[in-house]
Motif scaffolding. Structure first.
Motif, PDB file in Angstrom:
ATOM      1  N   VAL A   2       3.610  15.494   9.383  1.00 29.11           N
ATOM      2  CA  VAL A   2       2.202  15.844   9.234  1.00 29.11           C
ATOM      3  C   VAL A   2       2.111  17.208   8.562  1.00 29.11           C
ATOM      4  O   VAL A   2       2.743  18.161   9.014  1.00 29.11           O
ATOM      5  CB  VAL A   2       1.491  15.870  10.607  1.00 29.11           C
ATOM      6  N   GLU A   4       0.244  20.711   7.207  1.00 32.48           N
ATOM      7  CA  GLU A   4      -0.650  21.698   7.808  1.00 32.48           C
ATOM      8  C   GLU A   4      -2.119  21.322   7.622  1.00 32.48           C
ATOM      9  O   GLU A   4      -2.906  21.398   8.561  1.00 32.48           O
ATOM     10  CB  GLU A   4      -0.381  23.063   7.187  1.00 32.48           C
ATOM     11  N   CYS A   7      -3.087  18.463   9.922  1.00 30.35           N
ATOM     12  CA  CYS A   7      -3.135  18.947  11.298  1.00 30.35           C
ATOM     13  C   CYS A   7      -4.443  19.706  11.547  1.00 30.35           C
ATOM     14  O   CYS A   7      -5.128  19.474  12.533  1.00 30.35           O
ATOM     15  CB  CYS A   7      -1.928  19.835  11.565  1.00 30.35           C
ATOM     16  N   LEU A  38      -1.450  26.678  15.936  1.00 29.65           N
ATOM     17  CA  LEU A  38      -0.608  26.204  14.845  1.00 29.65           C
ATOM     18  C   LEU A  38       0.388  27.294  14.466  1.00 29.65           C
ATOM     19  O   LEU A  38      -0.003  28.413  14.162  1.00 29.65           O
ATOM     20  CB  LEU A  38      -1.506  25.848  13.657  1.00 29.65           C
ATOM     21  N   ASN A  43       6.557  25.298  11.720  1.00 29.32           N
ATOM     22  CA  ASN A  43       6.051  23.950  11.426  1.00 29.32           C
ATOM     23  C   ASN A  43       5.830  23.131  12.702  1.00 29.32           C
ATOM     24  O   ASN A  43       6.304  22.002  12.838  1.00 29.32           O
ATOM     25  CB  ASN A  43       6.978  23.205  10.462  1.00 29.32           C
ATOM     26  N   ARG A  44       5.118  23.742  13.648  1.00 36.12           N
ATOM     27  CA  ARG A  44       4.803  23.032  14.886  1.00 36.12           C
ATOM     28  C   ARG A  44       3.438  23.457  15.398  1.00 36.12           C
ATOM     29  O   ARG A  44       2.882  24.476  14.981  1.00 36.12           O
ATOM     30  CB  ARG A  44       5.880  23.254  15.932  1.00 36.12           C
ATOM     31  N   ILE A  45       2.938  22.671  16.329  1.00 34.96           N
ATOM     32  CA  ILE A  45       1.680  22.986  16.980  1.00 34.96           C
ATOM     33  C   ILE A  45       1.942  23.003  18.482  1.00 34.96           C
ATOM     34  O   ILE A  45       2.780  22.245  18.989  1.00 34.96           O
ATOM     35  CB  ILE A  45       0.571  21.966  16.589  1.00 34.96           C
ATOM     36  N   ASP A  81       6.607  19.012  17.022  1.00 33.85           N
ATOM     37  CA  ASP A  81       7.233  19.260  15.723  1.00 33.85           C
ATOM     38  C   ASP A  81       6.477  18.481  14.651  1.00 33.85           C
ATOM     39  O   ASP A  81       6.516  17.243  14.624  1.00 33.85           O
ATOM     40  CB  ASP A  81       8.698  18.823  15.774  1.00 33.85           C
ATOM     41  N   LEU A  82       5.783  19.197  13.769  1.00 29.88           N
ATOM     42  CA  LEU A  82       4.980  18.542  12.734  1.00 29.88           C
ATOM     43  C   LEU A  82       5.840  17.839  11.685  1.00 29.88           C
ATOM     44  O   LEU A  82       5.359  16.939  10.992  1.00 29.88           O
ATOM     45  CB  LEU A  82       4.050  19.561  12.062  1.00 29.88           C
ATOM     46  N   LYS A  87       1.323  10.866  12.270  1.00 28.80           N
ATOM     47  CA  LYS A  87      -0.080  11.305  12.257  1.00 28.80           C
ATOM     48  C   LYS A  87      -0.872  10.666  13.392  1.00 28.80           C
ATOM     49  O   LYS A  87      -1.659  11.342  14.059  1.00 28.80           O
ATOM     50  CB  LYS A  87      -0.718  10.984  10.908  1.00 28.80           C
ATOM     51  N   LEU A  90      -0.022  12.375  16.629  1.00 27.08           N
ATOM     52  CA  LEU A  90      -0.612  13.716  16.688  1.00 27.08           C
ATOM     53  C   LEU A  90      -2.106  13.627  16.970  1.00 27.08           C
ATOM     54  O   LEU A  90      -2.636  14.421  17.748  1.00 27.08           O
ATOM     55  CB  LEU A  90      -0.353  14.495  15.395  1.00 27.08           C
TER      56      LEU A  90
END
Length: 119
Positions: A2, A4, A7, A38, A43-45, A81-82, A87, A90
Motif C-alpha cells: 500500500v 502512502e 494509506c 504514519l 513505511n508502516r502505520i 507494514d505497508l 489494501k 488495511l
C-alpha cells in the motif's frame, strides 16, 4: 503493498477525520483522538485497536501486523507494514482503529450492518 497516498486516502475517508502532525509523523484523528500515525521512514502505520482486534489481525502474519513491542502494544497500539499488507486488509484495520476511538455516533455510521440480504 500500500502506497502512502492510498494509506492517507483510506484514513481520511472516515467521517470527521483530519490529519495533523504528531511529533514528526502525520496522524489521523477523530474527535481530537489519534487512531493512526504514519511512519513514512519505516513505511508502516501504527493503529489503535482493541485487544481482541489486535489479537485477530496479528494472528494473520506477525511479519505484517504485530503489537508495538512495549507497554503501548499492551494498550492496543499495533504496527502494520505497508510494504506487505493488502489494501483490503488495511481498510479493515483502519476501520477497526477508527471505531475504537471515534464517538459512538460516528462509529455507528461506519459499522452499519449490511442489510443487502433483507427482502
Amino acid at each position: 503493498m500500500v502506497k502512502e497516498e492510498t494509506c492517507r486516502e483510506l484514513a481520511l475517508s472516515f467521517p470527521e477525520t483530519n490529519e495533523a502532525p504528531h511529533f514528526e509523523k502525520p496522524s489521523f484523528r477523530v474527535a481530537k483522538k489519534i487512531f493512526a500515525t504514519l511512519n513514512l521512514k519505516e513505511n508502516r502505520i501504527c493503529v489503535k485497536l482493541s485487544e481482541i482486534d489486535q489479537d485477530v489481525f496479528s494472528a494473520f502474519d506477525k511479519d505484517v501486523i504485530h503489537p508495538v513491542p512495549n507497554k503501548w502494544g499492551k494498550m492496543g497500539w499495533t504496527l502494520v507494514d505497508l510494504g506487505k499488507v493488502r489494501k483490503d486488509m488495511l481498510a479493515d484495520i483502519l476501520t477497526m482503529a477508527y471505531c475504537e476511538v471515534a464517538p459512538k455516533r460516528l462509529a455507528d455510521l461506519v459499522n452499519k450492518p449490511d442489510n443487502s440480504n433483507d427482502i
